[in-house]
Scaffold this active site. Sequence first.
Site, short mmCIF file in Angstrom:
data_model
loop_
_atom_site.label_atom_id
_atom_site.label_comp_id
_atom_site.label_asym_id
_atom_site.label_seq_id
_atom_site.Cartn_x
_atom_site.Cartn_y
_atom_site.Cartn_z
N GLU A 152 38.33 41.41 36.71
CA GLU A 152 37.41 40.43 36.12
C GLU A 152 37.10 39.33 37.12
OE1 GLU A 152 36.47 36.67 33.76
OE2 GLU A 152 37.97 37.09 35.31
N GLU A 153 38.11 38.94 37.89
CA GLU A 153 37.93 37.83 38.82
C GLU A 153 36.99 38.17 39.97
OE1 GLU A 153 38.76 35.02 38.08
OE2 GLU A 153 40.59 35.02 36.87
#
Length: 313
Positions: free
Chosen positions: A167-168
């Site tokens: 996600e990052e």
Amino acid sequence: MKRRSAIAVATGTALAASLLTVAGAQAGEQSSDAAAAPDISVENVQGHLKELDSIAQANGGNRAHGEPGYKASVDYVKGKLDEAGFETQVQEFDEGGATGYNLIADWPGGSGDDVLMAGGHLDSVTEGAGINDNGSGSAGLLEVALAVASGDLEPSKHLRFAWWGAEELGMVGSTHYVDSLDEAERGKIGGYLNFDMIGSPNPGYFVYQEDQALEKVFTDYFAGKNIETEPAEGTEGRSDHAAFSDAGIPVGGLFTGAEGVMTEDQAAKWNGTAGEAFDKCYHSQCDGMDNLNTEALDANSDALAHAVWELSS
């Protein structure tokens, strides 16, 4: 939680209509045969967070994509879910020359044509262990899933939990998952709930506002607990719900704030500290076990469970 420019929110008209029916029913008395969600033990949630922190410390201080701490985090969560009776699947994808992993957990039963999903990202940034971002959402999800199993919940809808990778790096794992579904499979997902940062040390109580019915489930719950909420403005494309929204799937969720600064009005109603960030350790090495507000973690974990029980019945 990863920054991303705002996206156009897809309407998902047909699916949203069915969820609005749920919201309408909630305006009256709850059905007598609908079981209430259990109280989620914040001590158990903290126990999962301690395990994730230990995993990070044993693997270079982080749980980031492509690093051994992330795969060890997946293995920890998967082991708990397998033991509880979930049907788990690890979905692999490639990003930046490294293998990423999504963990998908299905609770047996319920209508396969009407799926409720709840998820959050399991990866941290490379700078730290990511205990609030997003160990908090990941641990809350895990404990709610285990409560589904221990309570032998028999929902009318099919329940699916997810822990996303990378996600990052731009919501890579969740986007890969949604893209891997054909149109028919996407159409079976009646709603997706996202939980990214639910224990910020100077917490706000923010509710995603993309879908009216899903928002109401949370705002009504918190109102019953005498906790004021605010719309989570600016989060439309900031976390894993973006991929689902882009696909026309109604989305909702909770957020306690990141690098934004709490106002005087917010501090007054949430007993917080004005002029300070909701999470002063956002994307930093200090995002460890000391970077949590237990009260917010408890309240949001209970709200998470309420939404799962309410929307799946």
